[in-house]
Scaffold this motif. Structure first.
Motif, PDB file in Angstrom:
ATOM      1  N   UNK A 216       0.829  -1.206   0.000  1.00 22.04           N
ATOM      2  CA  UNK A 216       0.000   0.000   0.000  1.00 22.04           C
ATOM      3  C   UNK A 216       0.862   1.255   0.000  1.00 22.04           C
ATOM      4  N   UNK A 217       1.967   1.210   0.706  1.00 24.62           N
ATOM      5  CA  UNK A 217       2.859   2.368   0.702  1.00 24.62           C
ATOM      6  C   UNK A 217       3.512   2.539  -0.668  1.00 24.62           C
ATOM      7  N   UNK A 218       3.910   1.435  -1.281  1.00 28.97           N
ATOM      8  CA  UNK A 218       4.554   1.500  -2.589  1.00 28.97           C
ATOM      9  C   UNK A 218       3.617   2.094  -3.646  1.00 28.97           C
ATOM     10  N   UNK A 219       2.344   1.692  -3.618  1.00 27.35           N
ATOM     11  CA  UNK A 219       1.408   2.115  -4.657  1.00 27.35           C
ATOM     12  C   UNK A 219       0.638   3.382  -4.308  1.00 27.35           C
ATOM     13  N   UNK A 220       0.406   3.603  -3.020  1.00 26.85           N
ATOM     14  CA  UNK A 220      -0.392   4.763  -2.608  1.00 26.85           C
ATOM     15  C   UNK A 220       0.414   5.923  -2.088  1.00 26.85           C
ATOM     16  N   UNK A 221       1.635   5.632  -1.679  1.00 29.44           N
ATOM     17  CA  UNK A 221       2.508   6.684  -1.198  1.00 29.44           C
ATOM     18  C   UNK A 221       2.025   7.340   0.089  1.00 29.44           C
TER      19      UNK A 221
END
Length: 326
Positions: free
Chosen positions: A300-305
């Motif tokens: 989620x961090x990788x794709x949503x930042x």
């Protein structure tokens, strides 16, 4: 006169304890969406007096939106709300002390019409896909990660996305305006009752991404300080919730009573909602859920930042409640 004075003093002594036994209970106020699935559980608690059995008094406050429940918790007008651990982690990274106890593992699914030729994620190329929420919706991003890993396609560039409210997207899917729709589990259940097929559920997605089992994304959220100051209240509430879920897992009669609240227009819809709710009742420990949440957080961090997860590189410590009553 002496007898009157004695009687008066007796009344003064006992009046503070008169009324009901609930005066000795710990009161717990829960902000809940009026027509949300959490209200089914809370209504069950109240109807069967499971709160009183656990030594608490449940006060259910219907609110209009998820934003309203969050504001209520942040402002201290309610003790507990239901939301996801991603929100909790983001709030903790900003300095708050909110914490999370699992409520359900039920997640959304991509649904396709009964006669659809779409059988795999690869078949979605060039198709119109409805997505509940917005571009940063966690279910959508997990599906994106899954598709990249298993089918080597990026659904963000390979499909035409239509973002919107869950009921509107379901209606568009029924009318044939969408080739497929990613929707939250209650709406997926309603589409299933109309003959729609489950292309892929989020339960399969999280397993492929590294989760060891079904992950509880939505849970009961409350202030850590409040829980530590009110250990009987939080322990009693969680015990009542667990007992209510046990009842809903085994009693068809308990569900018949809830039917008017569920707004199920036919028997097929009622049964689909009941089955999916039951499948989502958590069976794993909080520690197991937390371990899997840390795995999903990375995707989620990788794709949503930072717009999605906040400034923290990892799931914020303390996001999952491990205190008394957990």
């Amino acid at each position: 006169m002496r007898n009157l004075i004695v009687a008066f003093l007796f009344l003064v002594a006992v009046l503070p304890f008169a009324g009901s036994a609930s005066a000795q209970d710990d009161e717990v106020s829960v902000g809940v969406l009026k027509f949300g699935t959490v209200s089914w559980l809370l209504d069950t608690i109240q109807h069967y007096k499971l709160d009183e059995k656990a030594g608490v008094k449940l006060d259910m406050l219907p609110l209009a939106s998820n934003q309203a429940t969050a504001v209520g918790l942040q402002g201290g007008s309610v003790d507990i709300i239901a939301t996801d651990w991603l929100w909790v982690s983001r709030e903790r990274a900003g300095g708050s002390d909110f914490t999370f106890s699992p409520f359900t593992t039920a997640l959304g699914a991509i649904m396709v019409p009964p006669d659809s030729p779409i059988q795999t994620l690869g078949d979605l190329k060039g198709k119109t896909l409805g997505i509940a929420g917005g571009p940063l919706d966690k279910s959508w991003l997990l599906i994106v990660a899954y598709a990249k890993r298993t089918a080597n396609i990026d659904l963000r560039t390979e499909t035409r996305q239509v973002f919107g409210a869950p009921p509107l997207l379901s209606e568009k899917a029924i009318q044939g305006e969408l080739d497929a729709v990613l929707n939250y589990w209650p709406y997926a259940a309603r589409l299933e009752a109309k003959g729609f097929k489950d292309l892929i559920g989020l339960e399969d997605v999280v397993e492929e991404l590294g989760a060891k089992g079904e992950v509880s994304m939505v849970g009961f959220v409350f202030s850590e300080d409040w829980a530590e100051d009110n250990p009987k209240a939080i322990k009693g509430f969680l015990e009542a919730a667990a007992e209510a879920n046990e009842l809903l897992a085994t009693s068809d009669e308990a569900w018949e009573r809830l039917r008017p609240m569920m707004k199920a227009e036919d028997q097929a819809t009622f049964e689909a909602l009941r089955r999916r709710y039951r499948e989502g009742i958590p069976e794993r420990t909080t520690a197991q859920n937390e371990a899997d949440a840390k795995v999903l957080y990375r995707f989620l961090r990788e794709l949503g930042g930072e717009r999605l997860v906040g400034p923290s590189e990892q799931l914020a410590p303390g996001t999952f409640w491990i205190g008394k009553g957990s």
